[in-house]
Write an enzyme that holds these catalytic residues in place. Structure first.
Site, mmCIF file in Angstrom:
data_model
loop_
_atom_site.group_PDB
_atom_site.id
_atom_site.type_symbol
_atom_site.label_atom_id
_atom_site.label_comp_id
_atom_site.label_asym_id
_atom_site.label_seq_id
_atom_site.Cartn_x
_atom_site.Cartn_y
_atom_site.Cartn_z
ATOM 1 N N TYR A 94 0.832 -1.209 0.000
ATOM 2 C CA TYR A 94 0.000 0.000 0.000
ATOM 3 C C TYR A 94 0.861 1.251 0.000
ATOM 4 C CZ TYR A 94 -4.323 -2.495 1.245
ATOM 5 O OH TYR A 94 -5.431 -3.296 1.250
ATOM 6 N N TYR A 140 -1.080 -10.038 0.421
ATOM 7 C CA TYR A 140 0.032 -9.608 1.285
ATOM 8 C C TYR A 140 -0.133 -10.205 2.674
ATOM 9 C CZ TYR A 140 -3.437 -6.161 2.794
ATOM 10 O OH TYR A 140 -4.585 -5.552 3.245
ATOM 11 N N ARG A 157 -3.714 -11.810 3.339
ATOM 12 C CA ARG A 157 -4.977 -11.328 2.800
ATOM 13 C C ARG A 157 -5.116 -11.786 1.356
ATOM 14 N NH1 ARG A 157 -8.182 -7.582 4.181
ATOM 15 N NH2 ARG A 157 -9.586 -9.254 3.569
ATOM 16 N N HIS A 177 -7.615 -8.018 -2.782
ATOM 17 C CA HIS A 177 -8.901 -7.359 -2.534
ATOM 18 C C HIS A 177 -8.809 -5.875 -2.824
ATOM 19 C CE1 HIS A 177 -6.706 -6.797 1.252
ATOM 20 N NE2 HIS A 177 -7.385 -5.680 1.376
ATOM 21 N N HIS A 203 -10.752 -2.369 -1.450
ATOM 22 C CA HIS A 203 -11.705 -1.787 -0.498
ATOM 23 C C HIS A 203 -12.696 -0.921 -1.266
ATOM 24 C CE1 HIS A 203 -9.421 -2.917 3.171
ATOM 25 N NE2 HIS A 203 -8.383 -2.837 2.356
#
Lengths: 214, 244
Positions: free
Chosen positions: B114, B153, B163, B166, B168
Site C-alpha cells: 500500500y 500480502y 490477505r 482485494h 476496499h
C-alpha cells in the site's frame, strides 16, 4: 379457473436481494478516504473535517474527540464521518466543495495526533422528531477502523444544551445511566477562538458509548 | 421544519453482516462493542437523510488508477501489474438503481504494497501507482474503475496470515442508514476461505456476494480483463405520510 395463475412467493423476503455485507475498512482506510494521513498527495478537492467555512451562519465550534478501545488506548487509525444539520436545523443534502456549509465531513487523526481528531463546524440547530417535540442539537457520527467489521453509529450532544437535552425525545430513549456517553463537554476555546467541545468515545468497558442500529 | 424525508430502509440483517466480535480476527477483541446496539424503531430525519454527491466535482482521472498517479506522462509510465477494469451497478434490495452515489476504492499495488506511511511490507512501491479512486454512479447506478489487480500480502494476525487480493469499496447510498464499506475479492482466489477477515462473515453465500466475477465477454482484447462487482444497498421503503 382463473385465467391468471399468480404464484405468491413462499417467502416474500426471498425475492429481495441481500444487502452487500460489510468488511472492515482496515488500517489503510486513509489511502481512500483521508489521503493526507496516508501521506498521499491530495486531489483537487477532498472531503475533509471542515464542515463550515468562516462565512457559514451560526456559532462556529470545534468538535474534538478520541476513540478508546477496551484497553483504554486511543484508536489511532480511526476514521470518523460526521452528518449534522446546519445552524437552522436543516440538513444540507447536496454536497458540494464550494458550499459554505456541508452537513457531511470526515476526520482522521494524523500519526502524531495520538488518536485525536476534530471537526470544524457550527453548532447544529434543533431538529424535528415524530410527536412534535424537537430533538436537541446533535452530530451523527460513523466510525470505521481496523478491527471494526461493520461501522458504528453514534451521536454527540452538547453539555451546554442541558434544557434541550432534557427535552430531547430521542435522547430520552437512551437509558439514563448511559446518556452521558453521548454528551460532549465544553472545553475552552481552540486556537482560532472557537468554543471547543470534547467527546470521548469508548468502544468497550463500563462507560461504553451507546451505538445505534437503525 | 416539517419532517421532509419519509424514506425508511429495510432493516439491516446483522446475521448476514460479519460478526463484530470474531476472535479469529484478533483486532476485534478490544474494538467490538460489548453492549447491545440500541435499536431505533422510529428513525428521525437524522437517520433517514444523507449526502447526495451528484454535484460533487471530480477530477477526470479520479476513477482511472492506471493514470491518476502517473509520475511522468511524457515518459509513458504506467503501473506494473495485470490491467483490469472493475465495474458494476449499485442497486438497492428491491433492484432500484442507486444513482449519483459516491463509490470510492483503495487498494494495494500488484506486489501487495500500500502507498501508506504505515505500510512497511518489503514488496516495493510502484512509482506510478497510488491506489485510490472515486466515482459517482450514473442515472442507472453504474460505476467503473480501471486499475491493476492488487497482490495478496501478509499481515500480523496468525503467525502466517495472508490477505486475499482485494479492493476496499466504500459506498454512501441515499442515506447515512445505507452507508457501507466492504471489500471486493476475486473469484478463484485460494486465500479467500483462509482469511480471518473474510471468515468474520458466517454465511458462505454472503462471501459469494463479495466475490467479483470475471466478465469475459466485456474483457478488452489485448488490453484488460474485466471484473463485475454489483453492490446492493438497503431497500428504500416509502412510509406513511404523517401530519407532524
Amino acid at each position: 379457473m382463473s385465467p391468471l395463475n399468480l404464484k405468491q412467493p413462499r417467502d416474500p423476503a426471498s425475492v429481495y436481494l441481500p444487502e452487500t455485507p460489510s468488511q472492515t475498512a482496515g488500517p489503510y482506510v486513509h489511502i481512500g478516504l483521508a489521503l493526507d494521513v496516508a501521506g498521499l498527495p491530495e486531489r483537487e478537492h477532498e472531503i475533509d473535517n471542515v464542515l463550515a467555512e468562516p462565512e457559514a451562519e451560526g456559532q462556529r465550534i470545534e468538535l474534538a474527540g478520541v476513540v478508546l478501545d477496551g484497553a483504554e488506548q486511543p484508536v489511532a487509525d480511526i476514521l470518523v464521518e460526521a452528518w449534522q444539520a446546519d445552524a437552522n436545523g436543516n440538513y444540507v443534502t447536496e454536497f458540494a466543495f464550494n458550499n459554505v456549509f456541508n452537513s457531511f465531513g470526515r476526520a482522521a487523526p494524523a500519526a502524531d495526533d495520538a488518536g485525536h481528531w476534530r471537526f470544524r463546524t457550527v453548532k447544529p440547530g434543533r431538529l424535528p422528531y415524530a410527536g412534535g417535540i424537537d430533538m436537541a442539537p446533535h452530530v451523527n457520527l460513523m466510525l470505521f477502523a481496523r478491527g471494526i467489521n461493520i461501522h458504528l453509529h453514534t451521536r454527540v450532544y452538547f453539555d451546554d444544551e442541558a434544557e434541550a437535552n432534557a427535552d430531547c425525545p430521542f435522547l430520552n430513549r437512551v437509558p439514563p445511566h448511559r446518556r452521558n456517553t453521548l454528551i460532549a463537554r465544553r472545553a475552552g476555546d481552540n486556537p482560532a477562538g472557537d468554543p471547543r467541545y470534547d467527546i470521548v468515545i469508548r468502544l468497550q468497558g463500563p462507560e461504553e458509548t451507546v451505538f445505534f442500529d437503525f | 421544519m416539517a419532517l421532509n424525508d419519509h424514506t425508511a430502509f429495510v432493516m439491516r440483517d446483522r446475521n448476514w453482516h460479519p460478526d463484530p466480535a470474531a476472535a479469529g480476527y484478533k483486532t476485534t477483541v478490544l474494538r467490538a462493542p460489548q453492549q447491545a446496539l440500541m435499536s431505533i424503531q422510529t428513525p428521525s430525519v437524522s437517520e433517514r437523510s444523507g449526502p447526495d454527491f451528484g454535484a460533487m466535482a471530480l477530477g477526470g482521472n479520479d476513477n482511472d488508477l492506471l493514470l491518476n498517479y502517473r509520475q511522468d506522462a511524457a515518459a509513458d509510465g504506467l503501473p506494473i501489474g495485470e490491467r483490469i477494469q472493475v465495474f458494476g451497478r449499485v442497486i438497492d434490495q428491491f433492484g432500484a438503481a442507486v444513482s449519483n452515489t459516491l463509490v470510492e476504492i483503495w487498494q494495494a499495488n500488484a506486489g501487495g504494497r500500500y502507498r501508506h506511511d504505515m505500510d512497511s511490507y518489503l514488496a516495493p512501491l510502484d512509482p506510478n501507482f497510488g491506489g485510490v479512486g472515486r466515482s459517482v454512479t450514473d442515472a442507472e447506478g453504474w460505476y467503473r474503475f480501471r486499475t491493476v489487480r492488487p497482490g495478496p500480502y501478509p499481515w500480523p494476525n496468525d503467525p502466517n496470515s495472508w490477505r486475499p487480493a482485494h479492493i476496499h469499496v466504500s459506498v454512501m447510498g441515499p442515506s447515512i442508514a445505507t452507508r457501507l464499506i466492504t471489500q471486493l475479492y476475486f473469484e478463484g482466489d485460494p486465500l479467500i476461505p483462509r482469511c480471518p477477515i473474510v471468515n468474520t462473515i458466517r454465511d458462505p453465500a454472503a462471501v459469494e456476494t463479495l466475490t467479483a466475477r470475471l466478465d469475459m465477454p466485456r474483457s478488452r482484447s489485448f488490453d484488460c480483463l474485466v471484473y463485475r462487482f454489483d453492490i446492493v444497498t438497503r431497500g428504500a421503503l416509502q412510509t406513511w405520510f404523517e401530519n407532524a
